[in-house]
Design an enzyme around this catalytic site. Structure first.
Site, PDB file in Angstrom:
ATOM      1  N   TYR A  38       0.870  -1.179   0.000  1.00 18.22           N
ATOM      2  CA  TYR A  38       0.000   0.000   0.000  1.00 18.22           C
ATOM      3  C   TYR A  38       0.899   1.218   0.000  1.00 18.22           C
ATOM      4  O   TYR A  38       1.937   1.238   0.675  1.00 18.22           O
ATOM      5  CB  TYR A  38      -0.878   0.004   1.254  1.00 18.22           C
ATOM      6  CG  TYR A  38      -1.609   1.305   1.482  1.00 18.22           C
ATOM      7  CD1 TYR A  38      -2.906   1.493   0.997  1.00 18.22           C
ATOM      8  CD2 TYR A  38      -1.012   2.354   2.178  1.00 18.22           C
ATOM      9  CE1 TYR A  38      -3.573   2.683   1.194  1.00 18.22           C
ATOM     10  CE2 TYR A  38      -1.677   3.550   2.379  1.00 18.22           C
ATOM     11  CZ  TYR A  38      -2.954   3.712   1.881  1.00 18.22           C
ATOM     12  OH  TYR A  38      -3.616   4.899   2.080  1.00 18.22           O
ATOM     13  N   GLU A  88      -3.103   7.929  -3.727  1.00 13.37           N
ATOM     14  CA  GLU A  88      -3.179   6.654  -3.013  1.00 13.37           C
ATOM     15  C   GLU A  88      -3.129   5.506  -4.004  1.00 13.37           C
ATOM     16  O   GLU A  88      -3.836   5.525  -5.011  1.00 13.37           O
ATOM     17  CB  GLU A  88      -4.487   6.610  -2.206  1.00 13.37           C
ATOM     18  CG  GLU A  88      -4.561   5.448  -1.241  1.00 13.37           C
ATOM     19  CD  GLU A  88      -5.862   5.466  -0.428  1.00 13.37           C
ATOM     20  OE1 GLU A  88      -6.876   5.989  -0.938  1.00 13.37           O
ATOM     21  OE2 GLU A  88      -5.851   4.950   0.699  1.00 13.37           O
TER      22      GLU A  88
END
Lengths: 394, 291
Positions: free
Chosen positions: A117, A205
């Site tokens: 991530y 993101e």
């Protein structure tokens, strides 16, 4: 301002941030053609909506269909596209009614060795941009942040000089990334942080960020939010805005210089100033009511704005009463009272209207409201206003 | 005494020839602030409200002895205007402008922290020491000289707090609008330190809001360094999570930033927290009793 994944990936490509090949499709035929053009044996069809959680999201009209699906033929790509396009995808981040899917992204497949991530944000506490990477890719990052915050690695960077090589080395060491993959990570992260600064992003993101079996770091997803305040220097990015993804009432409000956010309650609020608007929602809740919206008319609040604000509030069928809370500072209470009177005549109220005025020329303003002949419930202070508006619909 | 500004503060306005700049220069002057001039590049020699306009802040400081500025220039030029004020050695810089890009502020903040200047804002109502000096857009008449030091991230909510404390005959020592943007020049902690050291301030009211962890950090500071009574209010208890902040924004502080968490941190530091925005004045009275 948010943009779609396929748009973000186009920006990534231009900035040399590695992504896979892919094409956007608005019809099943286009999706079929996209699969053929990619030329591989697998591809992924992804619904393009401004919400996360698509992989686990379900399509209202075709409950078996998820928002992201692996396909192995052009035919299958077309079928999945047909299931998604024009239908509504419900994810943890959308309203219960879901978000309408107007386009899908058909992307090349790849052999994944590891999922990570990654996010870049501006950290308000440190007053600097912050790169965050976690070994827990592909899952709900909020859960990781809550349960195992130590698994999220952080590196602040100076926007003028960018992310430094040693910072990537630190991250790679902790993540157990070495050799070719570490080289790829350095290239990827430096380019991404540079893009963040160059395009005035508020957030970037990538979940999941992957390392492929041949040791390449690639953005499998891409979510970008831009700093609205910086859009004046990015006229080319404005074209990427998709009004279909935004609440119509919120667009209408923005066009009038109002700040409006729709909520689930039934008491409409019209307030000047963001902090006071939030506090007004709080006090309604404190006295057992539920606010239908956040609405800040700003410091000025003229008749035209107040009229439009009332119209926007009343366009929400859930609204059963309205609370006006104005602290007349720069704008005098008499000006506000006049605006309320004119707006009321223009709009025509069908629900109770509670008005609390305070500040400059408050007595004259209240007198004007009293003498207007309008069915306005006048409130003495914040508490009185909240109690009266809650009582008006009890 | 008071903090940051007083009757001797000499103030200029950057952007004085603009509509907002001229209007609020007039308002501050009428309040009694020692307005001494203004700056708009290319407009030197003009007069606004009888005050001389200069091309540069450096020139304005040399000619007028200004030591404070209020900035009304458009958002695209605000960072430059702040940097110019720092360069000219201005001590108190109030940036009223709303809508400054956040990355511009990263750069400005880095400069301001290495200078002798203090930056209030951007996106703030300004600073006032009642009866002495008003720099900004707040309605002057609601303030009274007194004992409450007020600081806030929100404009109209500050007016509300001022109104409540004035109605309770407490008055204010100084009121500081820190600004609502993600990055602002001055933190709660900076102002706590000044109020703690100010004789006139007997009690401090902090108005916070959801998001970030500035309130939690302030609570920690109060616990260790502030001996004066403190009251607080947190706006946004009912605001839906994630509506203005992206997900990644919310995880910076590892789940911190909710109103409930902030209230808990504040109460643990011995701060009286108003449960309703109508009770900010009452909370101040309560804090004074606990002393």
């Amino acid at each position: 301002m948010k943009i779609h994944e396929y748009q973000a990936k186009e920006l990534f490509r231009k900035a040399q941030v590695p992504v896979l090949a892919g094409f956007v499709a608005k019809t099943p035929e286009e999706a079929r053609a996209a699969f053929e053009k990619l030329g591989g044996s697998i591809a992924v069809v992804k619904a393009q909506v401004h919400a996360g959680g698509r992989g686990k999201g379900t399509v209202t009209e075709v409950p078996s269909q998820r928002g992201v699906q692996l396909v192995k033929s052009a035919e299958e790509a077309a079928t999945v596209a047909r299931n998604l396009l024009g239908n509504h995808l419900v994810t943890i981040q959308t309203a219960a009614s879901g978000a309408k899917v107007n386009q899908v992204f058909v992307e090349q497949g790849c052999k994944i060795a590891r999922e990570l991530y990654l996010a870049v944000v501006v950290d308000r506490a440190a007053q600097m941009p912050l790169l965050m990477v976690s070994s827990e890719g592909g899952v709900e990052i909020e859960k990781v942040a809550h349960e195992t915050p130590e698994k999220i690695l952080r590196e602040h960077f100076d926007p003028a000089n960018g992310l430094q090589a040693f910072q990537v080395r630190k991250l790679c060491k902790k993540l157990g990334i070495s050799g070719e993959a570490a080289k790829s990570a350095e290239f990827f992260m430096k380019k991404l942080c540079a893009l963040f600064v160059e395009l005035d992003c508020a957030m970037a993101e990538i979940n999941p960020l992957v390392i492929t079996e041949d040791n390449k770091m690639i953005a499998l997803d891409a979510k970008i939010t831009f700093d609205d305040n910086a859009m004046f220097r990015h006229s080319d990015l404005k074209e990427l805005r998709d009004l279909n993804e935004e609440e119509p009432a919120e667009i209408r409000a923005a066009n009038t210089g109002l700040s409006y956010v729709k909520l689930d309650g039934n008491i409409g609020c019209l307030v000047n100033g963001a902090g006071l608007a939030m506090a007004t929602m709080d006090i309604i809740k404190h006295h057992g009511g539920a606010p239908a919206n956040f609405l800040d008319v700003g410091g000025g609040a003229n008749t035209q704005q107040v009229t439009e604000a009332f119209r926007i509030i009343l366009s929400d069928p859930n609204v059963k009463a309205i609370l006006v809370n104005i602290f007349g500072g720069i704008a005098r209470c008499t000006t506000i009272a006049q605006a309320i009177i004119e707006a009321s005549k223009e709009v025509g109220f069908t629900v109770p209207l509670v008005v609390r005025l305070e500040g400059t020329e408050v007595n004259e303003g209240k007198k004007m409201l009293r003498e207007s002949g309008l069915a306005i419930i006048s409130a003495e202070d914040l508490t009185d206003a909240a109690k009266k508006v809650v009582a008006s619909i009890a | 005494m008071s903090i940051l500004v007083n009757r001797d503060t000499r103030v200029i306005c950057q952007g004085i020839t603009g509509k907002a700049g001229a209007f609020h220069t007039k308002g501050c002057k009428e309040y009694g602030t020692k307005m001494v001039g203004g700056v708009t590049p290319g407009k030197s020699g003009e007069l606004v409200e009888g005050l001389p306009v200069f091309d540069t802040v450096e020139e304005a400081v040399m000619q007028t002895g200004a030591n404070a500025t209020m900035i009304f220039v458009p958002p695209a030029f605000t960072a430059d205007a702040i940097l110019e004020a720092i360069d000219a050695g201005i001590e108190v810089i109030c940036a009223i402008t709303e809508g400054v890009p956040v990355l511009d502020m990263v750069h400005v903040y880095d400069r301001v922290k290495r200078s002798k200047s203090i930056l209030i804002g951007p996106n703030c109502p300004g600073v006032i020491t009642p009866g002495e000096c008003k720099i900004g857009i707040m309605p002057g008449y609601i303030h009274n000289p007194g004992k409450v030091g007020i600081m806030s991230r929100s404009g109209t909510l500050t007016y509300e707090a001022v109104w409540q404390t004035s109605s309770l005959n407490l008055g204010q020592s100084s009121c500081i609008g820190l600004g609502g943007d993600p990055i602002v020049g001055t933190s709660y902690i900076d102002i706590f330190e000044r109020f703690q050291n100010d004789d006139q301030t007997e009690v401090i009211l902090m108005i916070g809001e959801i998001g970030g962890d500035a309130e939690e950090m302030a609570a920690e500071y109060v616990k260790n360094h502030v001996t004066k009574p403190v009251a607080a209010f947190i706006a946004g208890r009912t605001a839906p999570p994630g509506k203005r902040m992206g997900h990644a924004g919310a995880i910076i502080t590892g789940g911190k930033g909710t109103a409930a968490e902030k209230v808990k941190a504040l109460e643990a530091a011995g701060i009286v927290v108003a449960q309703s925005p109508a009770d900010m004045g009452v909370a101040v009275v309560e804090a004074l009793k606990r002393r």
